[in-house]
Design an enzyme around this catalytic site. Structure first.
Site, PDB file in Angstrom:
ATOM      1  N   LYS A 109       0.849  -1.208   0.000  1.00  0.00           N
ATOM      2  CA  LYS A 109       0.000   0.000   0.000  1.00  0.00           C
ATOM      3  C   LYS A 109       0.878   1.250   0.000  1.00  0.00           C
ATOM      4  O   LYS A 109       0.670   2.186  -0.766  1.00  0.00           O
ATOM      5  CB  LYS A 109      -0.887  -0.054   1.250  1.00  0.00           C
ATOM      6  CG  LYS A 109      -1.854   1.083   1.409  1.00  0.00           C
ATOM      7  CD  LYS A 109      -2.890   0.690   2.464  1.00  0.00           C
ATOM      8  CE  LYS A 109      -3.402   1.876   3.236  1.00  0.00           C
ATOM      9  NZ  LYS A 109      -2.562   2.316   4.335  1.00  0.00           N
ATOM     10  N   TYR A 149      -2.522 -24.390   8.449  1.00  0.00           N
ATOM     11  CA  TYR A 149      -2.159 -23.967   7.081  1.00  0.00           C
ATOM     12  C   TYR A 149      -3.406 -23.488   6.342  1.00  0.00           C
ATOM     13  O   TYR A 149      -3.434 -22.380   5.803  1.00  0.00           O
ATOM     14  CB  TYR A 149      -1.536 -25.151   6.352  1.00  0.00           C
ATOM     15  CG  TYR A 149      -1.019 -24.852   4.959  1.00  0.00           C
ATOM     16  CD1 TYR A 149       0.041 -23.981   4.761  1.00  0.00           C
ATOM     17  CD2 TYR A 149      -1.577 -25.474   3.849  1.00  0.00           C
ATOM     18  CE1 TYR A 149       0.528 -23.723   3.481  1.00  0.00           C
ATOM     19  CE2 TYR A 149      -1.093 -25.231   2.568  1.00  0.00           C
ATOM     20  CZ  TYR A 149      -0.044 -24.357   2.391  1.00  0.00           C
ATOM     21  OH  TYR A 149       0.436 -24.111   1.129  1.00  0.00           O
TER      22      TYR A 149
END
Ligand code: UDP
Length: 331
Positions: A109, A149
């Site tokens: 960003k 995961y």
């Protein structure tokens, strides 16, 4: 400063990350590789160290990530990625998929970079839909052994999409199905290096369960091509990249026996908990929006991969695990 586009690749010393570094260097990018080397290995990228357009940072992206200068692209490929790894280092697996991606989203960003994340077929869990297309929401056990995961990757997709919709960040999501090729770790427990390693050491091949579970194996160069096309496409939703050529694990063991010429046999062991019974990508979306489909057949890809494993030293062939990794394992 050069006028090359700059790309940050996390997990650069890993199997997929290192192949991506090669591809982006070849395409004329300046590549910044980052890895904490828990499961990565510098050997995978040492050939790039002399290249003036490659820089490596030994850093854990779960901690604040700083990169000076401009950045055009970020590819987040840092994560343990085999069931054995995330059983051994569950907290690190969760952190890199949550804190790690948060740091990288903030970086992207700030730099106005486009960010692509490595997601996985594991977001579909043990799927009730076959083959799996991107509209299927999955069947995941959050508290099972694979939960650390699967849920980290699902969270990673969610936070990436939130930065896209809320901050207008340019993002891409690839859902990677089983991929293989040179530079896989011999002892990470994945089925392909497990079988080839066993054949090379003259051990029997261990099939888990009755071997009727299926997987669909994609050669790494095909995967990298799909990722490259996705990064430069306009599509912001998740895209499956994998090879739909499905095979049972028992048949796969037989293929490896034939390929390696080993005289050993198949032996059967218990099926690990929550091991998906079937997995096959539906790649209609990738075909449509990326004009992509895999080109390398399993027989071709397996031959190249077998030659790679054959070229490893005896020491590597018998080494139990990566040294750095051991200190993270709870005694
Ligand atoms: N598997 C096996 N023998 C081994 C290692 C794995 O039969 O020595 C099986 C495993 O139970 C799973 C499949 O092979 O059904 C693929 O396992 P892998 O760990 O490569 O990846 P997964 O697709 O399960 O994440």
């Amino acid at each position: 400063m050069s006028d090359k586009k700059r790309v940050l690749i996390t997990g650069a010393a890993g199997f997929l990350g290192s192949h991506l570094c090669d591809r982006f260097i070849k395409e004329g990018f300046e590549v910044i590789g980052m890895d904490n080397l828990i499961t990565g290995n510098l050997k995978n990228i040492e050939h790039l160290f002399a290249n003036e357009f490659f820089t490596f940072y030994h850093h854990d992206v779960s901690n604040y990530v700083h990169v000076s200068g401009e950045l055009d692209y970020v590819l987040h490929f840092a994560s343990p990625a085999s069931p054995i790894d995330y059983l051994k280092i569950p907290i690190q697996t969760l952190k890199v998929g949550s804190l790690g991606i948060h740091n990288l989203l903030g970086l992207a960003k700030d730099k106005k970079a486009r960010l692509l994340i490595a997601s996985t077929s594991e977001v579909y869990g043990d799927p009730h839909v076959h083959p799996q297309d991107e509209s299927y929401w999955g069947n995941v056990n959050p508290v099972g052994p694979r939960g650390v995961y699967d849920e980290a990757k699902r969270f990673q997709e969610a936070i990436t999409m939130a930065y896209h919709t809320f901050h207008g960040l340019e993002t891409r999501i690839v859902r990677i199905f089983n991929t293989y090729g040179p530079r896989m770790r011999l002892n990470d427990g994945r089925v392909l290096p497990a079988f080839i390693g066993q054949a090379l050491r003259g051990e029997d091949l261990t099939v888990f369960g009755d071997g009727s579970q299926t997987r669909s194996f994609c050669y790494v160069d095909d995967l990298v091509e799909g990722i490259y096309r996705l990064l430069f496409s306009d599509y912001t939703g998740p895209v499956n990249i994998g090879n739909p050529d499905e095979i049972t694990i028992k048949e796969f063991a037989e293929e490896i026996i034939k390929l390696t010429g080993t005289k050993q046999k198949v032996i059967y062991k218990d099926l690990p908990k929550d091991d998906p019974t079937q997995r096959q990508p539906n790649i209609s979306l990738a075909k449509k929006i990326l004009s992509w489909e895999p080109k390398i057949s399993r027989s071709e890809g397996l031959k190249i991969t077998y030659d790679y494993f054959k070229s490893l030293s005896q020491e590597e062939l018998y080494k139990k695990e990566h040294n750095v990794f051991d200190k993270y394992i709870k005694k």
